[in-house]
Design a protein around this motif. Structure first.
Motif, PDB file in Angstrom:
ATOM      1  N   SER A   7     -26.308 101.952  25.377  1.00 46.56           N
ATOM      2  CA  SER A   7     -26.214 100.546  24.983  1.00 46.56           C
ATOM      3  C   SER A   7     -24.749 100.251  24.662  1.00 46.56           C
ATOM      4  CB  SER A   7     -27.084 100.275  23.758  1.00 46.56           C
ATOM      5  OG  SER A   7     -26.498 100.903  22.628  1.00 46.56           O
ATOM      6  N   GLU A   8     -24.447  98.964  24.577  1.00 47.58           N
ATOM      7  CA  GLU A   8     -23.072  98.569  24.281  1.00 47.58           C
ATOM      8  C   GLU A   8     -22.591  99.237  22.984  1.00 47.58           C
ATOM      9  OE1 GLU A   8     -22.861  94.267  25.057  1.00 47.58           O
ATOM     10  OE2 GLU A   8     -20.934  94.331  24.000  1.00 47.58           O
ATOM     11  N   ILE A 194     -19.018  96.820  30.916  1.00 45.05           N
ATOM     12  CA  ILE A 194     -20.221  96.293  30.276  1.00 45.05           C
ATOM     13  C   ILE A 194     -20.727  95.093  31.087  1.00 45.05           C
ATOM     14  CG2 ILE A 194     -21.053  95.071  28.209  1.00 45.05           C
ATOM     15  CD1 ILE A 194     -18.882  96.702  26.630  1.00 45.05           C
ATOM     16  N   ASP A 230     -22.493 100.445  29.997  1.00 47.09           N
ATOM     17  CA  ASP A 230     -23.803 100.065  29.467  1.00 47.09           C
ATOM     18  C   ASP A 230     -24.801 100.111  30.631  1.00 47.09           C
ATOM     19  OD1 ASP A 230     -23.393  97.715  30.891  1.00 47.09           O
ATOM     20  OD2 ASP A 230     -24.092  96.420  29.284  1.00 47.09           O
TER      21      ASP A 230
END
Ligand code: PGA
Length: 239
Positions: A7-8, A194, A230
């Motif tokens: 995830s970010e 991302i 991500d």
């Protein structure tokens, strides 16, 4: 290339850990900085770790990738301003040890490479990536042997970056950027990407041919690159 997907928030934390490890070994490391939306999570994490006393930037030197031509450091869209606001003013770094290419005095910009060399070379260079594969402002077609130079920005890059300006015409037409060779001289490199707008170019630079048409593809030839993605940016990777 080492590829880390999460995830970010996870990738910001993991990338920050790379800085913790480096600064534990080398407190006076030379860091290569990047701007844009992508590094904000990482910078927030570094600020937090600094406030918690986990890392110190007291003896660190930094060299940023690029700057818009025509904007001085007081302009709120200059990259000097971005770095001061999002990182430098929030950590214990000595501002005198931070370097961003001048967007005003660009005539002798190649001397930036000499300054980097004189500081001992970049230990860890941070990169984002443009949807066209640019790193820094090295647009497609930039020669592999380029050092710090002035570039004319692609129309698409200006359009993508116009979100930070009132209108497209306000986006500078030129920038000064470390060259591809300057970037490749770094001892280690982090590239972060991302979001789904980056998925195609992420696949191209990691799995496609090494070609000047995709500037980031040169990273396939660097021995110490870690790519933090991500899930959206990683979505099209096959391996
Ligand atoms: P971004 O920019 O982080 O704002 O997506 C990356 C780049 O253009 O290098």
């Amino acid at each position: 290339m080492k590829i880390i997907i999460g995830s970010e928030q996870e990738i910001a934390k993991k990338a920050a850990q790379q800085y913790v490890d480096l600064l534990a070994k080398k407190p006076d490391a030379v860091l290569g900085g990047a701007t844009g939306s992508t590094p904000l999570g990482l910078y927030a994490e570094l600020v937090k770790l600094n406030k918690e006393g986990v890392i110190s930037f007291k003896d660190v030197k930094t060299f940023n990738l690029d700057e818009y031509v025509g904007l001085d450091g007081s302009h709120d869209q200059s990259y000097r301003y971005f770095m001061n606001k999002n990182l430098f003013e929030q950590v214990d770094i000595d501002l005198a040890n931070t370097h961003v290419p001048s967007g005003i005095d660009t005539e002798n910009c190649a001397a930036y490479d000499d300054e980097i060399k004189a500081a001992g070379g970049v230990d860890l260079q941070l990169l984002g990536i443009g949807v066209d594969g640019h790193i820094g402002f090295n647009e497609p077609g930039t020669p592999w042997d380029s050092i710090t130079h002035v570039v004319e920005l692609e129309q698409n890059t200006r359009e993508v970056n116009s979100r930070f300006f009132e209108k497209l015409e306000d986006v500078p037409t030129h920038a000064v950027t470390m060259g591809i060779k300057t970037v490749m001289n770094a001892r280690a490199i982090i590239l972060m990407a991302i979001g789904k707008s980056k998925a195609e170019i992420v696949k191209a630079f990691i799995e496609g041919p090494v070609t000047e048409a995709v500037p980031a593809s040169i990273l396939q030839l660097h021995p110490f690159v870690t790519v933090y993605l991500d899930e959206e940016a990683a979505a099209l990777l096959s391996k």
